[in-house]
Design a protein around this motif. Structure first.
Motif, PDB file in Angstrom:
ATOM      1  N   SER A  16       0.831  -1.211   0.000  1.00  0.00           N
ATOM      2  CA  SER A  16       0.000   0.000   0.000  1.00  0.00           C
ATOM      3  C   SER A  16       0.860   1.255   0.000  1.00  0.00           C
ATOM      4  CB  SER A  16      -0.915   0.017   1.227  1.00  0.00           C
ATOM      5  OG  SER A  16      -1.807  -1.051   1.202  1.00  0.00           O
ATOM      6  N   GLY A  17       1.904   1.251   0.819  1.00  0.00           N
ATOM      7  CA  GLY A  17       2.791   2.408   0.879  1.00  0.00           C
ATOM      8  C   GLY A  17       3.484   2.677  -0.442  1.00  0.00           C
ATOM      9  N   ILE A  18       3.943   1.616  -1.091  1.00  0.00           N
ATOM     10  CA  ILE A  18       4.606   1.771  -2.387  1.00  0.00           C
ATOM     11  C   ILE A  18       3.642   2.337  -3.432  1.00  0.00           C
ATOM     12  CG2 ILE A  18       5.668   0.497  -4.296  1.00  0.00           C
ATOM     13  CD1 ILE A  18       6.902  -1.342  -2.110  1.00  0.00           C
ATOM     14  N   VAL A  19       2.410   1.821  -3.452  1.00  0.00           N
ATOM     15  CA  VAL A  19       1.413   2.318  -4.409  1.00  0.00           C
ATOM     16  C   VAL A  19       1.094   3.783  -4.123  1.00  0.00           C
ATOM     17  CG1 VAL A  19      -0.998   2.109  -5.139  1.00  0.00           C
ATOM     18  CG2 VAL A  19       0.412   0.067  -4.915  1.00  0.00           C
ATOM     19  N   MET A  20       0.980   4.138  -2.847  1.00  0.00           N
ATOM     20  CA  MET A  20       0.664   5.523  -2.495  1.00  0.00           C
ATOM     21  C   MET A  20       1.764   6.483  -2.940  1.00  0.00           C
ATOM     22  SD  MET A  20      -0.878   5.258   1.293  1.00  0.00           S
ATOM     23  CE  MET A  20      -2.370   4.375   1.652  1.00  0.00           C
ATOM     24  N   ILE A  21       3.007   6.052  -2.865  1.00  0.00           N
ATOM     25  CA  ILE A  21       4.110   6.926  -3.258  1.00  0.00           C
ATOM     26  C   ILE A  21       4.216   7.014  -4.778  1.00  0.00           C
ATOM     27  CG2 ILE A  21       6.632   7.147  -3.277  1.00  0.00           C
ATOM     28  CD1 ILE A  21       6.593   5.977  -0.444  1.00  0.00           C
ATOM     29  N   ILE A  22       4.121   5.884  -5.456  1.00  0.00           N
ATOM     30  CA  ILE A  22       4.333   5.850  -6.906  1.00  0.00           C
ATOM     31  C   ILE A  22       3.137   6.390  -7.678  1.00  0.00           C
ATOM     32  CG2 ILE A  22       4.652   4.297  -8.874  1.00  0.00           C
ATOM     33  CD1 ILE A  22       6.376   2.564  -7.053  1.00  0.00           C
ATOM     34  N   ASN A  23       1.920   6.033  -7.267  1.00  0.00           N
ATOM     35  CA  ASN A  23       0.745   6.386  -8.048  1.00  0.00           C
ATOM     36  C   ASN A  23      -0.388   6.901  -7.151  1.00  0.00           C
ATOM     37  OD1 ASN A  23      -1.099   6.662 -10.060  1.00  0.00           O
ATOM     38  ND2 ASN A  23      -1.134   4.517 -10.663  1.00  0.00           N
ATOM     39  N   PRO A  24      -0.278   8.124  -6.629  1.00  0.00           N
ATOM     40  CA  PRO A  24      -1.344   8.650  -5.774  1.00  0.00           C
ATOM     41  C   PRO A  24      -2.664   8.869  -6.520  1.00  0.00           C
ATOM     42  CG  PRO A  24       0.318  10.327  -6.171  1.00  0.00           C
ATOM     43  CD  PRO A  24       0.838   9.044  -6.741  1.00  0.00           C
ATOM     44  N   MET A  25      -2.608   9.008  -7.849  1.00  0.00           N
ATOM     45  CA  MET A  25      -3.852   9.144  -8.630  1.00  0.00           C
ATOM     46  C   MET A  25      -4.692   7.867  -8.554  1.00  0.00           C
ATOM     47  SD  MET A  25      -4.483  12.068  -9.899  1.00  0.00           S
ATOM     48  CE  MET A  25      -5.673  11.674 -11.167  1.00  0.00           C
ATOM     49  N   LYS A  29      -8.569   7.620  -7.414  1.00  0.00           N
ATOM     50  CA  LYS A  29      -9.623   6.966  -8.189  1.00  0.00           C
ATOM     51  C   LYS A  29     -10.335   5.902  -7.371  1.00  0.00           C
ATOM     52  CE  LYS A  29      -7.489   7.896 -12.619  1.00  0.00           C
ATOM     53  NZ  LYS A  29      -6.765   7.365 -13.768  1.00  0.00           N
ATOM     54  N   VAL A  30      -9.599   5.124  -6.602  1.00  0.00           N
ATOM     55  CA  VAL A  30     -10.211   4.095  -5.762  1.00  0.00           C
ATOM     56  C   VAL A  30     -11.058   4.738  -4.669  1.00  0.00           C
ATOM     57  CG1 VAL A  30      -9.705   2.293  -4.064  1.00  0.00           C
ATOM     58  CG2 VAL A  30      -8.460   2.349  -6.223  1.00  0.00           C
ATOM     59  N   ASP A  31     -10.542   5.798  -4.082  1.00  0.00           N
ATOM     60  CA  ASP A  31     -11.230   6.459  -2.970  1.00  0.00           C
ATOM     61  C   ASP A  31     -12.500   7.174  -3.415  1.00  0.00           C
ATOM     62  OD1 ASP A  31     -11.572   7.280  -0.345  1.00  0.00           O
ATOM     63  OD2 ASP A  31     -10.334   9.068  -0.586  1.00  0.00           O
ATOM     64  N   HIS A  32     -12.510   7.736  -4.619  1.00  0.00           N
ATOM     65  CA  HIS A  32     -13.638   8.563  -5.060  1.00  0.00           C
ATOM     66  C   HIS A  32     -14.354   8.004  -6.284  1.00  0.00           C
ATOM     67  CE1 HIS A  32     -11.951  11.000  -2.115  1.00  0.00           C
ATOM     68  NE2 HIS A  32     -11.702  12.108  -2.767  1.00  0.00           N
ATOM     69  N   TYR A  33     -14.248   6.728  -6.525  1.00  0.00           N
ATOM     70  CA  TYR A  33     -14.805   6.119  -7.737  1.00  0.00           C
ATOM     71  C   TYR A  33     -16.313   6.357  -7.860  1.00  0.00           C
ATOM     72  CZ  TYR A  33     -15.839   2.683 -11.334  1.00  0.00           C
ATOM     73  OH  TYR A  33     -16.258   2.073 -12.482  1.00  0.00           O
ATOM     74  N   PHE A  34     -17.061   6.202  -6.780  1.00  0.00           N
ATOM     75  CA  PHE A  34     -18.512   6.308  -6.845  1.00  0.00           C
ATOM     76  C   PHE A  34     -19.045   7.699  -6.493  1.00  0.00           C
ATOM     77  CE2 PHE A  34     -18.012   1.698  -6.055  1.00  0.00           C
ATOM     78  CZ  PHE A  34     -18.643   1.255  -7.203  1.00  0.00           C
ATOM     79  N   THR A  35     -18.180   8.600  -6.043  1.00  0.00           N
ATOM     80  CA  THR A  35     -18.675   9.888  -5.557  1.00  0.00           C
ATOM     81  C   THR A  35     -18.351  11.078  -6.456  1.00  0.00           C
ATOM     82  OG1 THR A  35     -16.688  10.180  -4.198  1.00  0.00           O
ATOM     83  CG2 THR A  35     -18.589   9.147  -3.144  1.00  0.00           C
ATOM     84  N   LYS A  37     -17.346  12.523 -10.425  1.00  0.00           N
ATOM     85  CA  LYS A  37     -17.235  12.238 -11.852  1.00  0.00           C
ATOM     86  C   LYS A  37     -16.292  13.262 -12.469  1.00  0.00           C
ATOM     87  CE  LYS A  37     -19.870  11.632 -16.035  1.00  0.00           C
ATOM     88  NZ  LYS A  37     -21.184  11.643 -16.662  1.00  0.00           N
ATOM     89  N   ASP A  38     -15.249  12.783 -13.125  1.00  0.00           N
ATOM     90  CA  ASP A  38     -14.256  13.631 -13.788  1.00  0.00           C
ATOM     91  C   ASP A  38     -13.600  14.625 -12.839  1.00  0.00           C
ATOM     92  OD1 ASP A  38     -14.849  12.353 -16.181  1.00  0.00           O
ATOM     93  OD2 ASP A  38     -16.393  13.819 -16.698  1.00  0.00           O
ATOM     94  N   GLY A  39     -13.422  14.237 -11.595  1.00  0.00           N
ATOM     95  CA  GLY A  39     -12.778  15.115 -10.620  1.00  0.00           C
ATOM     96  C   GLY A  39     -11.271  14.941 -10.632  1.00  0.00           C
ATOM     97  N   GLU A  40     -10.585  15.902 -10.078  1.00  0.00           N
ATOM     98  CA  GLU A  40      -9.127  15.866  -9.968  1.00  0.00           C
ATOM     99  C   GLU A  40      -8.743  16.140  -8.521  1.00  0.00           C
ATOM    100  OE1 GLU A  40      -6.723  15.241 -12.287  1.00  0.00           O
ATOM    101  OE2 GLU A  40      -8.323  14.724 -13.680  1.00  0.00           O
TER     102      GLU A  40
END
Length: 72
Positions: A16-25, A29-35, A37-40
Motif C-alpha cells: 500500500s505504501g509503495i502504491v501511495m508513493i508511486i501512483n497517488p492518482m 480513483k479508488v477512494d472517489h470512484y462512486f462519488t 465524476k471527472d474530478g481531480e
C-alpha cells in the motif's frame, strides 16, 4: 497461524505504501470512484497520500523487524 497474519499485515502495508508513493492518482480513483465524476485531486491531497505512503512503509518495516526480533 499468527506468523501468517503478521506477514500479511506487513506485506499489505508495504505494498500500500509503495502504491501511495508511486501512483497517488490510483488512490484518488479508488477512494472517489462512486462519488466524483471527472474530478481531480488537489496538490495537497497528492502530497498527503505520498506522506501516508512513507508512513505505511515505515510501519511495515518497523513492524516486520519487531516480529523478527520477538519471533513467536
Amino acid at each position: 497461524m499468527e506468523v501468517i497474519k503478521e506477514t500479511l499485515v506487513v506485506a499489505f502495508l508495504l505494498i500500500s505504501g509503495i502504491v501511495m508513493i508511486i501512483n497517488p492518482m490510483f488512490v484518488w480513483k479508488v477512494d472517489h470512484y462512486f462519488t466524483v465524476k471527472d474530478g481531480e485531486p488537489t496538490d495537497l491531497y497528492i502530497q498527503l497520500v505520498r506522506i501516508l505512503g512513507v508512513v505505511c512503509i515505515l510501519v511495515a518495516v518497523i513492524g516486520g523487524l519487531i516480529f523478527l526480533i520477538h519471533g513467536r
